[in-house]
Design an enzyme around this catalytic site. Structure first.
Site, short mmCIF file in Angstrom:
data_model
loop_
_atom_site.label_atom_id
_atom_site.label_comp_id
_atom_site.label_asym_id
_atom_site.label_seq_id
_atom_site.Cartn_x
_atom_site.Cartn_y
_atom_site.Cartn_z
N ASP A 1 -0.63 13.94 17.21
CA ASP A 1 0.19 14.71 18.16
C ASP A 1 -0.42 16.08 18.31
OD1 ASP A 1 2.29 12.81 18.70
OD2 ASP A 1 2.83 13.05 16.59
N PHE B 1 12.76 13.93 10.66
CA PHE B 1 11.59 13.09 10.95
C PHE B 1 11.94 12.05 12.00
CE2 PHE B 1 9.57 13.19 6.41
CZ PHE B 1 9.07 14.45 6.69
N GLU C 1 1.16 5.51 0.99
CA GLU C 1 0.60 6.60 1.81
C GLU C 1 0.94 7.96 1.20
OE1 GLU C 1 1.04 6.19 6.09
OE2 GLU C 1 1.65 8.29 6.19
N HIS D 1 4.03 -1.18 3.53
CA HIS D 1 3.28 0.08 3.39
C HIS D 1 4.32 1.17 3.14
CE1 HIS D 1 0.03 3.00 4.23
NE2 HIS D 1 0.93 3.68 4.92
N SER E 1 0.86 -1.19 0.00
CA SER E 1 0.00 0.00 0.00
C SER E 1 0.89 1.23 0.00
CB SER E 1 -0.91 -0.03 1.23
OG SER E 1 -0.15 -0.30 2.40
#
Ligand code: FAD
Length: 282
Positions: free
Chosen positions: A103, A210, A11, A260, A9
């Protein structure tokens, strides 16, 4: 999983500009040709991108014919907001959701009516029964706010008990962390599929930022090589493609149920890895 082909998949995040939207359209069209099991679209807690998620999800599902899952984060939300969102998705033939806490956006102090993702999963089941396939987040290297690995695992289990069907992990570059996490899940009686989240490497500074924020570790040998490439993007991408393809091969060979990809709205890094892995649907 159809035949021996693992599920995979992709994102996306909702773009803010017209240019970003046009780029995403081209990306989704290219990735749709790979026939993924689903696409997913992230959601910004507290307002930044939340309104765009709905628009992008319905557009992708309609234009590609591929199941598309909105992310919903519950922090800063009320039961009423979430209920309205669920009804909108249901009325637009969406049947798959990634349910998260999210968050707190900077500057916001009120957490809203939900504190943790397990409460959101419970609420989605209460409101909509089995309509949605619910994915939740998992953290093989542990969530940065977790008070201990055992508590983090127990909290992950709460989401499963509340009704999650499957999980997607935070990205990682150390396959052992994932397989050890799976072992601990199995011992804890967690049987849902836990699909590794894969972050292609294309930009060292962005990745380092990140990773610091989300608690994903970049192993020293990878960090050192990426640092040494400086601004040489071609070498960073070539090295990144090698490292991430090797990681994916190892994950699939040892039984990961799928992959993913965090695409950052770009097709080429994921397509390159996907081709090297030979993931074409038979
Ligand atoms: P939770 O499962 O609620 O866990 C958060 C923390 O609280 C953990 O430390 C956990 O151990 C602890 N905890 C959980 N339940 C309890 C409890 N009952 N009591 C005490 N402690 C508890 N963020 C976005 O804003 N938008 C997105 O679209 C998005 N997509 C994501 C997709 C994936 C696949 C992943 C892995 C992350 C995504 N995130 C997204 C980031 C995510 O929102 C953050 O990591 C957030 O900090 C935690 O969300 P969660 O759903 O895992 O929270």
């Amino acid at each position: 999983m159809p035949g021996n082909t693992p599920d995979f998949s992709f994102e996306f995040f909702p773009p803010k500009t017209a240019d970003g939207k046009a780029k995403l359209r081209s990306t989704q069209a290219k990735l749709a040709q790979l026939k993924p099991r689903f696409f997913s679209v992230t959601f910004g807690a507290g307002g930044s991108t939340r309104d765009h998620t709905f628009e992008i999800v319905t557009d992708i599902q309609q234009s590609t014919g591929i199941e598309t899952a909105p992310h919903i984060s519950c922090i800063c939300s009320t039961r009423e907001n979430i209920s309205e969102m669920l009804a909108n998705y249901r009325n637009n033939d969406i049947r798959h959701i990634v349910a998260l806490r999210g968050d707190m956006p900077s500057g916001m102090v009120e957490a809203g009516e939900f504190r943790y993702a397990n409460e959101l999963v419970e609420f989605i089941r209460e409101e909509t029964g089995d309509h949605f396939h619910i994915e939740v987040a998992a953290y093989p290297e542990y969530h940065p706010q977790a008070s201990s690995p055992d508590r983090d695992l127990a909290n992950f289990k709460r989401k499963v008990v509340a009704g999650a069907n499957s999980a997607i992990t935070q990205y990682f570059y150390n396959a052992d962390a994932y397989f050890r996490f799976l072992e601990r899940c199995e011992k804890a009686g967690i049987t849902i599929p836990i699909v590794p989240g894969v972050m292609p490497i294309t930009n060292y500074h962005q990745l380092a930022r990140f990773s610091d924020a989300c608690g994903a570790e970049i192993p020293r040998w990878i960090r050192k090589r990426l640092e040494a490439y400086g601004e040489d993007t071609t070498s960073i991408c070539a090295f990144g493609e090698d490292v991430v393809t090797g990681l994916c091969e190892q994950l699939l060979a040892q039984g990961a149920p799928g992959l993913h990809f965090y695409t950052m709205n770009r097709s080429s890094p994921s397509v390159a890895i996907w081709k090297k892995l030979g993931l074409s649907k038979k």
